[in-house]
Design a protein around this motif. Structure first.
Motif, PDB file in Angstrom:
ATOM      1  N   LEU A 197       0.805  -1.159   0.175  1.00  0.00           N
ATOM      2  CA  LEU A 197       0.138  -0.103   0.077  1.00  0.00           C
ATOM      3  C   LEU A 197       0.771   1.127  -0.073  1.00  0.00           C
ATOM      4  O   LEU A 197       0.254   2.471   0.000  1.00  0.00           O
ATOM      5  CB  LEU A 197      -0.829   0.027   1.076  1.00  0.00           C
ATOM      6  N   VAL A 198       2.060   1.150   0.342  1.00  0.00           N
ATOM      7  CA  VAL A 198       2.985   2.099   0.459  1.00  0.00           C
ATOM      8  C   VAL A 198       2.997   3.008  -0.763  1.00  0.00           C
ATOM      9  O   VAL A 198       3.093   2.311  -2.195  1.00  0.00           O
ATOM     10  CB  VAL A 198       4.631   1.944   0.712  1.00  0.00           C
ATOM     11  N   PRO A 199       2.908   4.319  -1.365  1.00  0.00           N
ATOM     12  CA  PRO A 199       2.888   5.165  -2.535  1.00  0.00           C
ATOM     13  C   PRO A 199       4.489   5.294  -3.052  1.00  0.00           C
ATOM     14  O   PRO A 199       4.856   6.253  -3.129  1.00  0.00           O
ATOM     15  CB  PRO A 199       2.059   6.429  -2.044  1.00  0.00           C
ATOM     16  N   GLY A 200       4.855   4.246  -3.483  1.00  0.00           N
ATOM     17  CA  GLY A 200       6.387   4.342  -3.709  1.00  0.00           C
ATOM     18  C   GLY A 200       6.314   4.774  -5.179  1.00  0.00           C
ATOM     19  O   GLY A 200       7.076   5.674  -5.868  1.00  0.00           O
ATOM     20  N   GLY A 201       5.344   4.504  -6.109  1.00  0.00           N
ATOM     21  CA  GLY A 201       5.174   4.905  -7.517  1.00  0.00           C
ATOM     22  C   GLY A 201       5.149   6.397  -7.545  1.00  0.00           C
ATOM     23  O   GLY A 201       5.710   7.156  -8.199  1.00  0.00           O
ATOM     24  N   GLN A 202       4.051   6.876  -6.696  1.00  0.00           N
ATOM     25  CA  GLN A 202       3.919   8.467  -6.634  1.00  0.00           C
ATOM     26  C   GLN A 202       5.249   9.229  -5.982  1.00  0.00           C
ATOM     27  O   GLN A 202       5.720  10.498  -6.504  1.00  0.00           O
ATOM     28  CB  GLN A 202       2.853   8.669  -5.746  1.00  0.00           C
ATOM     29  N   ALA A 203       5.886   8.685  -5.078  1.00  0.00           N
ATOM     30  CA  ALA A 203       6.850   9.311  -4.581  1.00  0.00           C
ATOM     31  C   ALA A 203       8.134   9.265  -5.668  1.00  0.00           C
ATOM     32  O   ALA A 203       8.846  10.314  -5.731  1.00  0.00           O
ATOM     33  CB  ALA A 203       7.471   8.550  -3.447  1.00  0.00           C
ATOM     34  N   TYR A 204       8.086   8.336  -6.120  1.00  0.00           N
ATOM     35  CA  TYR A 204       9.122   8.352  -7.654  1.00  0.00           C
ATOM     36  C   TYR A 204       8.871   9.503  -8.310  1.00  0.00           C
ATOM     37  O   TYR A 204       9.713  10.183  -8.828  1.00  0.00           O
ATOM     38  CB  TYR A 204       9.145   6.907  -8.160  1.00  0.00           C
ATOM     39  N   GLU A 205       7.752   9.647  -8.912  1.00  0.00           N
ATOM     40  CA  GLU A 205       7.133  10.743  -9.661  1.00  0.00           C
ATOM     41  C   GLU A 205       7.612  12.097  -9.198  1.00  0.00           C
ATOM     42  O   GLU A 205       7.856  13.007  -9.935  1.00  0.00           O
ATOM     43  CB  GLU A 205       5.741  10.430 -10.095  1.00  0.00           C
ATOM     44  N   VAL A 206       7.040  12.207  -7.993  1.00  0.00           N
ATOM     45  CA  VAL A 206       7.756  13.480  -7.454  1.00  0.00           C
ATOM     46  C   VAL A 206       9.015  13.888  -7.520  1.00  0.00           C
ATOM     47  O   VAL A 206       9.374  14.793  -8.136  1.00  0.00           O
ATOM     48  CB  VAL A 206       7.356  13.559  -5.902  1.00  0.00           C
ATOM     49  N   MET A 207       9.814  12.915  -7.369  1.00  0.00           N
ATOM     50  CA  MET A 207      11.411  13.096  -7.647  1.00  0.00           C
ATOM     51  C   MET A 207      11.673  13.396  -9.014  1.00  0.00           C
ATOM     52  O   MET A 207      12.508  14.294  -9.083  1.00  0.00           O
ATOM     53  CB  MET A 207      12.122  11.842  -6.944  1.00  0.00           C
ATOM     54  N   LYS A 208      11.064  12.633  -9.822  1.00  0.00           N
ATOM     55  CA  LYS A 208      11.320  12.713 -11.347  1.00  0.00           C
ATOM     56  C   LYS A 208      10.975  14.180 -11.596  1.00  0.00           C
ATOM     57  O   LYS A 208      11.775  14.576 -12.583  1.00  0.00           O
ATOM     58  CB  LYS A 208      10.483  11.622 -11.969  1.00  0.00           C
ATOM     59  N   TYR A 209       9.799  14.699 -11.213  1.00  0.00           N
ATOM     60  CA  TYR A 209       9.442  15.888 -11.916  1.00  0.00           C
ATOM     61  C   TYR A 209      10.228  17.110 -11.093  1.00  0.00           C
ATOM     62  O   TYR A 209      10.191  18.019 -11.774  1.00  0.00           O
ATOM     63  CB  TYR A 209       7.760  16.146 -11.755  1.00  0.00           C
ATOM     64  N   ILE A 210      10.810  16.546  -9.963  1.00  0.00           N
ATOM     65  CA  ILE A 210      11.299  17.888  -9.295  1.00  0.00           C
ATOM     66  C   ILE A 210      12.617  17.988 -10.207  1.00  0.00           C
ATOM     67  O   ILE A 210      13.276  18.864 -10.382  1.00  0.00           O
ATOM     68  CB  ILE A 210      11.526  17.582  -7.900  1.00  0.00           C
ATOM     69  N   ALA A 211      13.262  16.849 -10.182  1.00  0.00           N
ATOM     70  CA  ALA A 211      14.696  16.992 -11.218  1.00  0.00           C
ATOM     71  C   ALA A 211      14.511  17.406 -12.645  1.00  0.00           C
ATOM     72  O   ALA A 211      15.339  18.158 -13.172  1.00  0.00           O
ATOM     73  CB  ALA A 211      14.892  15.346 -11.216  1.00  0.00           C
ATOM     74  N   THR A 212      13.260  17.206 -13.156  1.00  0.00           N
ATOM     75  CA  THR A 212      12.975  17.824 -14.603  1.00  0.00           C
ATOM     76  C   THR A 212      12.629  19.156 -14.708  1.00  0.00           C
ATOM     77  O   THR A 212      12.354  19.691 -15.593  1.00  0.00           O
ATOM     78  CB  THR A 212      12.075  16.912 -15.413  1.00  0.00           C
ATOM     79  N   GLY A 213      12.289  19.771 -13.191  1.00  0.00           N
ATOM     80  CA  GLY A 213      11.979  21.119 -13.474  1.00  0.00           C
ATOM     81  C   GLY A 213      10.342  21.130 -13.445  1.00  0.00           C
ATOM     82  O   GLY A 213       9.976  22.421 -13.457  1.00  0.00           O
ATOM     83  N   ASN A 214       9.377  20.201 -13.584  1.00  0.00           N
ATOM     84  CA  ASN A 214       7.894  20.471 -13.646  1.00  0.00           C
ATOM     85  C   ASN A 214       7.331  20.201 -12.360  1.00  0.00           C
ATOM     86  O   ASN A 214       6.983  19.359 -11.877  1.00  0.00           O
ATOM     87  CB  ASN A 214       7.489  19.124 -14.406  1.00  0.00           C
ATOM     88  N   THR A 215       7.522  21.498 -11.706  1.00  0.00           N
ATOM     89  CA  THR A 215       7.036  21.704 -10.284  1.00  0.00           C
ATOM     90  C   THR A 215       5.591  21.449 -10.225  1.00  0.00           C
ATOM     91  O   THR A 215       5.248  20.994  -9.104  1.00  0.00           O
ATOM     92  CB  THR A 215       7.341  23.072  -9.577  1.00  0.00           C
ATOM     93  N   HIS A 216       4.914  21.615 -11.337  1.00  0.00           N
ATOM     94  CA  HIS A 216       3.490  21.446 -11.242  1.00  0.00           C
ATOM     95  C   HIS A 216       2.958  20.185 -10.877  1.00  0.00           C
ATOM     96  O   HIS A 216       2.286  19.983 -10.016  1.00  0.00           O
ATOM     97  CB  HIS A 216       2.685  22.178 -12.403  1.00  0.00           C
TER      98      HIS A 216
END
Length: 152
Positions: free
Chosen positions: A91-110
């Motif tokens: 149930l841990v939201p690992g996929g969503q946490a990965y997406e957060v890091m990915k979009y922070i790294a690519t500069g897509n803050t929204h």
């Protein structure tokens, strides 16, 4: 029975079991811990297929972990955390946490913020599910204690 469903159930069992081994859960608790993880994930999938939405599914999944973890702990005479922590893995939201890091790294803050809110909502839903399970357990024991004292 759908083969995709069966693969998911086996995958959840194996993932729960492997995480339990990783955190040194005693061998006599492994199988039951894996079953608690599978049961919680089945509750999560059932909720999502009927009502949709990941937050409610996580609340009921965590509630299931709380209740079944307590029953497993009493059955095996072990601490409840031995069953709850590994069963929480599906149930841990690992996929969503990965997406957060990915979009922070690519500069897509929204999009990073959107996924961060999902992570926060899922984490809150898991906490609420555990809280409700603990409340239900305490209420059950309180009522049974009252009934025993009333009958005696």
């Amino acid at each position: 029975m759908d083969i995709e469903f069966l693969v998911k159930v086996i995958g959840v069992y194996v993932a729960t079991l492997c995480f339990a081994i990783l955190i040194n859960v005693p061998p006599r608790a492994l199988n039951l811990g894996g079953l608690v993880g599978v049961a919680s994930y089945l509750v999560y999938l059932t909720y999502n297929s009927i009502f949709g939405g990941y937050v409610g599914g996580n609340v009921f999944g965590a509630f299931t972990i709380g209740i079944l973890g307590m029953l497993a702990a009493r059955y095996k005479k072990m601490p409840i955390i031995v069953f709850n922590i590994p069963a929480l893995v599906p149930l841990v939201p690992g996929g969503q946490a990965y997406e957060v890091m990915k979009y922070i790294a690519t500069g897509n803050t929204h999009l990073a913020f959107v996924y961060l809110m999902q992570v926060a909502m899922i984490a809150g839903a898991l906490a609420i599910g555990f809280l409700l399970a603990e409340l239900a357990i305490q209420l059950f024991f309180h009522v049974t204690h009252l009934l025993k004292s009333f009958v005696s």
